[in-house]
Design an enzyme around this catalytic site. Structure first.
Site, PDB file in Angstrom:
ATOM      1  N   HIS A  46      -8.169   4.792  -8.710  1.00 12.41           N
ATOM      2  CA  HIS A  46      -9.195   4.230  -9.629  1.00 12.41           C
ATOM      3  C   HIS A  46      -9.354   5.122 -10.982  1.00 12.41           C
ATOM      4  CE1 HIS A  46     -10.490   1.006  -6.817  1.00 12.41           C
ATOM      5  NE2 HIS A  46     -10.260   1.857  -5.996  1.00 12.41           N
ATOM      6  N   THR A  47      -8.517   5.686 -11.348  1.00 11.14           N
ATOM      7  CA  THR A  47      -8.357   6.225 -12.630  1.00 11.14           C
ATOM      8  C   THR A  47      -7.701   5.771 -13.864  1.00 11.14           C
ATOM      9  OG1 THR A  47      -6.659   7.809 -11.850  1.00 11.14           O
ATOM     10  CG2 THR A  47      -8.781   8.574 -11.974  1.00 11.14           C
ATOM     11  N   SER A  79      10.524 -18.365  -1.498  1.00 15.72           N
ATOM     12  CA  SER A  79      10.357 -16.928  -1.001  1.00 15.72           C
ATOM     13  C   SER A  79      10.695 -16.869   0.545  1.00 15.72           C
ATOM     14  CB  SER A  79       8.720 -16.690  -1.150  1.00 15.72           C
ATOM     15  OG  SER A  79       8.439 -15.825  -0.080  1.00 15.72           O
ATOM     16  N   ASP A 183       0.331   0.318 -11.391  1.00 12.14           N
ATOM     17  CA  ASP A 183       1.840  -0.275 -10.393  1.00 12.14           C
ATOM     18  C   ASP A 183       2.765  -0.360 -10.943  1.00 12.14           C
ATOM     19  OD1 ASP A 183      -0.501   0.314  -8.526  1.00 12.14           O
ATOM     20  OD2 ASP A 183      -1.164  -1.625  -8.289  1.00 12.14           O
TER      21      ASP A 183
END
Ligand code: GLA
Length: 398
Positions: A46-47, A79, A183
């Site tokens: 959460h940085t 998929s 990410d």
């Protein structure tokens, strides 16, 4: 940018199987194979959206895409994980409130069209072995893998930083998840055997060697199997709180969340309400822990790294309040287990996975102990997995 990523990680025979499936499904040959990894975040949670530091690493699990172009402005995407074929037109592609796995695929086309990349449609087969909904960033691995594949097809050699930002933009603006940059950045830029230190404010990054093997250590993933339904709304709530705290900090001459220690941190306590103060304390403390963790890794000081992982978890649990009882149970089990150096929740929290830094010989014992404790409390049956550190995205012509 070559075939080995397929051949070593999933085996040539698997690639052949995917090509075969593609041909059966689309009656044509795939021209490009692309892939990108899932990730763990060693520390720095959460940085990223707080202009802070993160220290993630890619895992060996990846999302694979096979592609060939179509002339008719249509996208057909299958998929293997969902065993579903989705079809959409590139014309008038717009974000909508309805979400499903192919929304991520649409988002990538949308963002590339916005960048004036000429796209005439595509047939796509996707196969992912990053567990879904586990906090290991399967979505970023899909976004970045697909971007690499489509850019290869369009013969565009764009810098990985730019590709990562496009992936993030697709997720923010098309899918509607306000994630930070971590990410997608690690999915694009990771290097085998290294963690990736990123300053999310400046975009500067460096590779930090991760000599786990030599130390007889591995990262264990503990997937609580707790559904992360709340994650979206609570994630946005934390973002808003952190933002408020930062505005107050700025008003008082503290523009950065990095390098804030001791007295300065205490001074903040009187300036904002207690909830905001605790959110800020997590972010400021976590940024300092990332710097310490980076130094510990440079010295192969895994004992110190482990301590920092526990400290990060307690801060996420108590100050940022993004943990849950199932994650806390694992971290406590890990803390008491000989041979486990550190553990913490990974990713957004509110369910999903934790990681533990464990001596190889202690992995099974820890996994078993935690699973037994979870069963006693009627928690969902967790899944455990040892990951090795993988490399970033790649794409090649078949
Ligand atoms: C999710 C987001 C990331 C990051 C983490 C928390 O994984 O996608 O950008 O904010 O949560 O560290």
């Amino acid at each position: 940018m070559n075939a080995p990523e397929f051949s070593t990680k999933m085996g040539i025979s698997m690639l052949e199987k995917l090509i075969d499936d593609f041909q059966k499904l689309f009656k044509t040959k795939p021209l490009i194979a692309a892939s990108a990894p899932g990730r763990i975040n060693i520390i720095g949670e959460h940085t990223d959206y707080n202009d802070g530091y993160v220290l993630p690493a890619a895992v060996h699990l990846r999302t694979y895409c096979l592609l060939s172009p179509r002339p008719d402005g249509q996208v057909n995407v299958y998929s293997r994980n969902f065993q579903q074929l989705a079809t959409f037109s590139l014309k008038g592609l717009q974000p909508s409130a309805e979400k499903s796995w192919w929304t991520y695929v649409q988002g990538i086309f949308w963002v590339l069209l916005d960048q004036q990349v000429s796209l005439s449609g595509a047939d796509i087969l996707i196969h992912g072995d990053v567990p879904l909904e586990a906090g290991l960033s399967s979505s970023a691995s899909l976004e970045v893998g697909l971007l690499y594949g489509l850019l290869k097809l369009g013969k565009k050699d764009w810098p990985p930083e730019k590709i990562a930002r496009l992936g993030q933009r697709a997720e923010n603006e098309f899918v509607g998840v306000r994630c930070g940059l971590m990410d997608q950045f690690v999915a694009a830029l990771a290097k085998k055997g290294s963690a990736l230190f990123l300053d999310c404010e400046t975009g500067e990054y460096e590779y930090i060697p991760l000599r786990l093997e030599k130390a007889g250590l591995v990262f264990l993933i503990y997937d609580t199997k707790v559904p992360r339904q709340l994650a979206g709304s609570k994630y946005n709530e934390r973002r808003a709180e952190a933002q408020k705290a930062r505005e107050i900090m700025k008003e008082h001459g503290l523009p950065s969340t990095k390098g804030v220690t001791g007295e300065k941190l205490n001074k903040l306590q009187g300036l904002m309400d207690q909830v905001l103060f605790r959110r800020a304390r997590h972010v400021l403390g976590e940024n300092n822990r990332v710097i310490e963790a980076k130094e510990a890794l440079r010295k192969d000081d895994f004992i110190r790294l482990g301590e920092l992982l526990f400290a990060s978890h307690y801060s996420l649990r108590d100050d940022y309040e993004v943990s849950c009882p199932e994650l806390d149970l694992f971290v406590e089990a890990a803390k008491n287990y000989p041979g486990c150096l550190g553990a913490r929740l990974v990713g957004a929290g509110f369910g999903g996975s934790a990681i533990a830094l464990v001596k190889k010989e202690a992995v099974e014992g820890l996994a078993l102990t935690a699973a037994q404790q979870a069963r006693k409390r009627n928690y969902p049956q967790p899944q455990t997995l040892v990951v090795s550190v993988g490399s970033g995205a790649s794409a090649f012509w078949l």
